[in-house]
Design an enzyme around this catalytic site. Structure first.
Site, PDB file in Angstrom:
ATOM      1  N   SER A 127      -8.152  -2.878  -8.386  1.00 56.60           N
ATOM      2  CA  SER A 127      -8.374  -2.330  -7.048  1.00 56.60           C
ATOM      3  C   SER A 127      -7.063  -2.196  -6.298  1.00 56.60           C
ATOM      4  O   SER A 127      -6.123  -2.993  -6.493  1.00 56.60           O
ATOM      5  CB  SER A 127      -9.319  -3.253  -6.264  1.00 56.60           C
ATOM      6  OG  SER A 127      -9.351  -2.910  -4.892  1.00 56.60           O
ATOM      7  N   TYR A 152     -11.939 -11.049  -2.771  1.00 56.23           N
ATOM      8  CA  TYR A 152     -12.156  -9.931  -3.693  1.00 56.23           C
ATOM      9  C   TYR A 152     -10.836  -9.470  -4.296  1.00 56.23           C
ATOM     10  O   TYR A 152     -10.702  -9.322  -5.517  1.00 56.23           O
ATOM     11  CB  TYR A 152     -12.832  -8.774  -2.962  1.00 56.23           C
ATOM     12  CG  TYR A 152     -12.822  -7.482  -3.739  1.00 56.23           C
ATOM     13  CD1 TYR A 152     -13.583  -7.352  -4.899  1.00 56.23           C
ATOM     14  CD2 TYR A 152     -12.043  -6.398  -3.335  1.00 56.23           C
ATOM     15  CE1 TYR A 152     -13.560  -6.168  -5.638  1.00 56.23           C
ATOM     16  CE2 TYR A 152     -12.024  -5.221  -4.052  1.00 56.23           C
ATOM     17  CZ  TYR A 152     -12.790  -5.116  -5.204  1.00 56.23           C
ATOM     18  OH  TYR A 152     -12.765  -3.951  -5.934  1.00 56.23           O
TER      19      TYR A 152
END
Length: 323
Positions: A127, A152
């Site tokens: 990501s 995350y």
């Protein structure tokens, strides 16, 4: 019959599109997804029915080590595209254990099977969030990723380290892909493109964080799929055989302009409620995609002016009065 490719998170947004493209190219695809309730599982089922109804997708969780091993033994994949993960920056603030279970424990389970079953190439989702507080636009793969702004992001940076370790220790060829704000029809309903499109269509207010002073590198789903399959076809050859690539549109967009495109497509103005910065968010994202371009010709071509109206039209069609 071509050699099997296993796609995890196959009912997810990127996963379903990847499965569709692989099938269109004549590949033998098997998928897995746990259909969790992070968002409505019915959207995932409808997505599969619309995009890849002929793909064999097993209901399976990455935490089920025995079930995962049995699937590898049955399917005998030669390559794996790992897109399953607990996604979302803000949700990681309230449900951290879901990220540990899926993104860390689940990833180790997958790495172990890839190692022991002789997988020729693992392509996995990372990501743009990994850049965190070290980010200096445009974000280059050579920048530090050890100052995450959310759990995350920390799990995704950890995935890259874990895959590198397996490449170094066991020769597992692995490629990590740092996705930059992927959007399109059938997208995730927790992300701004769908949240804003649905709200504007229904006449509901939208929350605009950091008072609109944000820029995002929005990347259309077709460009992302081209990048995923480009990476799949070009496994790393260096030692250790591990590489990481940015997959973004390399053109950050002001949040206010993003909203204006949605307003034009919806034919009505947005009711904007300005809010302060959310914990864990980044003010700007911008991908340097030169490395992916050099490696496999990655060349994103879809602007928000072409992509966002498709999202608005899909929301109007799919959600209708429920928008």
């Amino acid at each position: 019959m071509t050699e099997p490719i296993l796609v995890t998170g196959a009912a997810g947004f990127i996963g379903a599109y990847v499965c569709r493209e692989l099938r269109g190219r004549g590949a033998h695809v098997v998928g897995l997804d746990n259909y969790n309730d992070y968002y409505d599982p019915q959207l995932k089922r409808d997505r599969v029915a619309a995009l890849c109804p002929d793909v064999d997708i097993r209901a399976l969780d990455l935490g089920d080590r025995a079930g995962l091993a049995a699937l590898f033994d049955e399917v005998a994949p030669t390559r794996v595209i790992h897109l399953a993960a607990q996604a979302g920056v803000r949700y990681s603030l309230t449900n951290p254990h879901a990220y540990v279970d899926s993104n860390l424990v689940g990833f180790v389970n997958l790495l172990e099977l890839c190692r022991h079953r002789g997988i020729a190439h693992l392509v996995y989702a990372s990501s743009s969030s990994v850049y965190g507080d070290s980010a200096v636009p445009p974000f280059s793969e050579d920048q530090r990723v050890d100052r995450p702004r959310s759990l995350y992001a920390a799990t995704k940076a950890a995935n890259e380290l874990m895959a590198y370790t397996y490449a170094q220790l066991y020769g597992l060829r692995a490629t990590g892909l740092r996705f930059f704000t992927v959007y399109g029809p059938w997208g995730r309903p927790d992300m701004a493109p769908l949240l804003f499109s649905r709200a504007v269509l229904a006449g509901r207010p939208i929350e605009v964080f950091n008072h609109g002073k944000m820029r995002r590198d929005f990347t259309f789903i077709d460009d992302i799929v081209a990048g995923v399959l480009g990476a799949l076809g070009h496994p790393p050859a260096d030692a250790p055989p591990h590489r990481v690539f940015n997959l973004g549109n390399h053109t950050p967009v002001e949040l206010e302009r993003f909203i204006a495109v949605i307003e034009a497509a919806a034919g009505r103005p947005a009711q904007k409620v300005y809010k302060p910065m959310q914990p864990g968010d980044m003010i700007e994202t911008m991908a340097d995609t030169s490395r992916a371009h050099a490696a496999f010709g990655f060349d994103p071509a879809t602007s928000i002016d072409a992509g966002l109206p498709q999202v608005v039209a899909w929301c109007r069609d799919y959600f209708g009065a429920r928008a």
